[in-house]
Write a protein that holds these residues in place. Sequence first.
Motif, PDB file in Angstrom:
ATOM      1  N   ARG A   1      17.086 -31.860 -10.507  1.00  0.00           N
ATOM      2  CA  ARG A   1      18.497 -32.701  -9.986  1.00  0.00           C
ATOM      3  C   ARG A   1      18.392 -33.356 -10.818  1.00  0.00           C
ATOM      4  N   GLU A   2      17.353 -33.745 -11.165  1.00  0.00           N
ATOM      5  CA  GLU A   2      17.206 -34.935 -12.938  1.00  0.00           C
ATOM      6  C   GLU A   2      17.297 -34.909 -14.080  1.00  0.00           C
ATOM      7  N   ASN A   3      17.559 -33.073 -14.104  1.00  0.00           N
ATOM      8  CA  ASN A   3      17.746 -32.560 -15.792  1.00  0.00           C
ATOM      9  C   ASN A   3      19.360 -33.160 -15.616  1.00  0.00           C
TER      10      ASN A   3
ATOM     11  N   PHE B   1      19.734 -36.929 -15.868  1.00  0.00           N
ATOM     12  CA  PHE B   1      19.391 -38.107 -16.271  1.00  0.00           C
ATOM     13  C   PHE B   1      20.339 -38.771 -18.058  1.00  0.00           C
TER      14      PHE B   1
ATOM     15  N   LEU C   1       8.589 -39.134 -11.604  1.00  0.00           N
ATOM     16  CA  LEU C   1      10.093 -40.785 -11.965  1.00  0.00           C
ATOM     17  C   LEU C   1       9.243 -41.062 -13.548  1.00  0.00           C
TER      18      LEU C   1
ATOM     19  N   ALA D   1      10.504 -35.153 -17.863  1.00  0.00           N
ATOM     20  CA  ALA D   1      11.071 -33.980 -17.482  1.00  0.00           C
ATOM     21  C   ALA D   1      11.173 -32.929 -16.852  1.00  0.00           C
TER      22      ALA D   1
ATOM     23  N   SER E   1      19.789 -41.790  -8.129  1.00  0.00           N
ATOM     24  CA  SER E   1      21.016 -42.197  -9.663  1.00  0.00           C
ATOM     25  C   SER E   1      20.923 -43.311  -8.816  1.00  0.00           C
TER      26      SER E   1
ATOM     27  N   LEU F   1      11.348 -41.277 -16.781  1.00  0.00           N
ATOM     28  CA  LEU F   1      12.216 -42.171 -16.832  1.00  0.00           C
ATOM     29  C   LEU F   1      11.514 -43.453 -17.825  1.00  0.00           C
TER      30      LEU F   1
ATOM     31  N   TRP G   1      22.249 -36.343  -8.417  1.00  0.00           N
ATOM     32  CA  TRP G   1      20.619 -36.862  -7.949  1.00  0.00           C
ATOM     33  C   TRP G   1      21.113 -37.887  -7.769  1.00  0.00           C
TER      34      TRP G   1
END
Length: 826
Positions: A176-178, A181, A606, A167, A228, A609, A225
């Motif tokens: 937001r993914e930090n 996730f 992404l 990421a 999600s 992921l 996020w």
Amino acid sequence: MREPNLYVILSHALIGSGFFFLYVQHVRVIFETRTNIQQLNQLEREALLRREDALYYAFYKRLADGPDFWHGYEQLKNITDIEYPHSVNVLQRFYVLPELVTAYFYHVVRAGFNPMVQPMQFYLEFVWLMGGVTLLVLYLYGTLLSENVFGGIYGVISYLMFHSFVAKIYERPLARENFAFPFIFLQMFYLCICIGRIIHRQKHTSRLFMIFAMSLFTACALLSWQFSTFIFTTQILIVMTSWNVSALPTGLANAFALDYSLSHLLGHALAFVMSHGNSQLLFTWQLSVSLSLFLITVVRQLRAVRSRRLGHAHDPLQNDYFSLKFILLAQLFASSMQTKLLELLNRAGVVNVPDGAHTHYCDLWAHWALQVNVGFVAHLSACNPLYERIAWSELWQLVKTMIVKPYCMYGVVMLAMFFRRWRKSGAPATAASEEQRERARNYVLEDFLEEHRVSMGDMSNRQTEQQLQQCFRLLESCDYDYERYKRAQERLRKEQPPARDDFMQDIRRLRAQIHRNSDKQRKERAQGSKEEEKEKEKEEEEQAEAEPASDLPSKEEKEKPKQKRSASRRSSVVPTTNSQILNLHYMYSFLQMLVFTVIGLAVRKLFFLSFTQGCVIAPTVCSKVWYHRQRNIFWSVSLAVFLLSMFDPGMVNIREEYFPTRFAQSGDDLDSMLEWIKLNTERDAVFAGPVEIIGTVHLTTRRPIVNHAHIEMRQMADRTEHVYSVYSRQQSSDIYNQCAQLKIQYLIISLDECTNEVRDDCDLLAIWDDKQPAYQKYPQFCHELLHKNVPSFLKVYANDHYGIIKMFSQSVQINLKHNKMPEMSI
């Protein structure tokens, strides 16, 4: 999957904690090396944040600057300076759970421990800690699936060596993914623990704790996020499909599916309450699919209860494809009903639900897959570097190291073992020594006596002697190689079951019949007599005599030479496939990685992921399939592959992170423009501009803005299209009317986009020409604005990258006198 003891748990926790602190220090040093943030002033630090990162840090700053946490919390319920002039409840519209948690602990630390702590420093430390949680879970997850501590270590080292594919927490700390996730990863890891525990124990325990933990992880991810909900939707579909094709008892599968779906529903409800009624959470695919799974499981449970009441002996749902057939139909029905319900509620005015991120991402996928024009904002997002497809050269480097090298090494080892066995099996018979022949015949004789439960005195039986001679002939055909003899005997036993198995089955049937007769006679007798008791004892004695001799231990089993030979046979070098590869927790993890790969190949942002899940799966596949009994070979091969990958490209990538050759500080001269805005504009002046920097303008100058970077929201997409009309070829009056509706006073433009030329498909002018082909004969408006006097538009500031346009009413003619900054006069 074996359940670990306390010592194993503590050792894994210790190793994982070491990786946790190592990674925290790793990303902290990389960020400091790249930004030199300790030497920057406050404006320069905040100017590093762009797009929605600047917007979220503005929310955190409002919380941290207040006298206490709750003062800022109440302010976020009514914000008018991010979508001016509309009032926005930030807690309801945005994903601010990380900011709330960080600001709360910031006030706790400032009040009781360190009054001099800096808000941004504290915020970044929280980000690094969340990254450490991801690495800790990755280690535990890899160890769980590989059943080997080296699997977890291998996954962690792979994650660090190819950190550029993750990421990029050091490039966009506030993404937001930090924050989301780590909770998603925790939920996936705990799901695998629950599935493995069910497979091991064949019962479902700790149901309330499972529901609580998974609901909490789900809610935290949903509040952090917007993507999600897509991840959890794919998870539910995978679990639904895997659970219906599994061989677990139906009652056990139903109990787990019920708790699993209930955890998603409760997580949704918890997120809805904590977000002060975010209506977007009521109309997600995750909610519809989890509700479908819950209803399907309830129906299955009711059918099972009804069948038991009717006295059906067999499982009515075994080999029944009710759920498997109904999965897609239920999903389509729930999704269509969700859309219809949303449309009806909007028409009736009961609730006003803005289009969420799912509509924006669907437009993006339609744009990429079908190459259709789905709108200005979707095309604008598709040109964002974060959303572009991953380059094949980068993907090949990853595949070469993570897949090609290990599998080539595994293939070489397996070919060598195969040729060794083939050469040994096809080699001509060599003269074995008399001692070797006698030892092999003694092994075979002991095995025969133990297997048939006969003694040396019974060898005079003709049938027994013939069976023993058959074993000796088989040993001779194997060149008196005892290991080859055992393998050949095992193959014969699989192809043709011996008569002893049939005999044992007859004995078991006889015992069952005796038990049934005894129970029947016991029920018919009203009173017990002595004669009947004697008959009963006689029947029990006959039954005891019918017990197979195999239940009695033999003396040979207690002999030490036999134990040594059994141990040597158990340590056979034949590679065998581990049946646990088909366990549900491994199947889920592998299928989830495939789904992540499809998503990551479409959207570069992404891809982390797929890569993170791949770091969990990659070191486990071959160890489970081929090396379940050969840990030494697995360690040797994996260590060789690890060393080959560590130096190239592992160390090269790590050096590039610390000392990047292609990375440079932002040279857009944004700092000088921000200083000019603070000195030369009113505090309530309303600004609009490119989504990349408008949030930074609001953060550093506290000026109200009319648009921001969350263009996946429908109302913000419309505003962004109006603001970006300045880059089109429309007439000045049309552009002025669009800006006047938004009450814009100052409009920031990017000079690089005002060249009146189309360089590629991602130029703003090219996007507008694709949307409005009838205007292609006119010049670009912002280009004309920079070189000519246009009524109602006045250029008041410009540097090499940005310009600021002052807008005023067409009915008023004014001569604007503005103060220049010292740098501009020089």
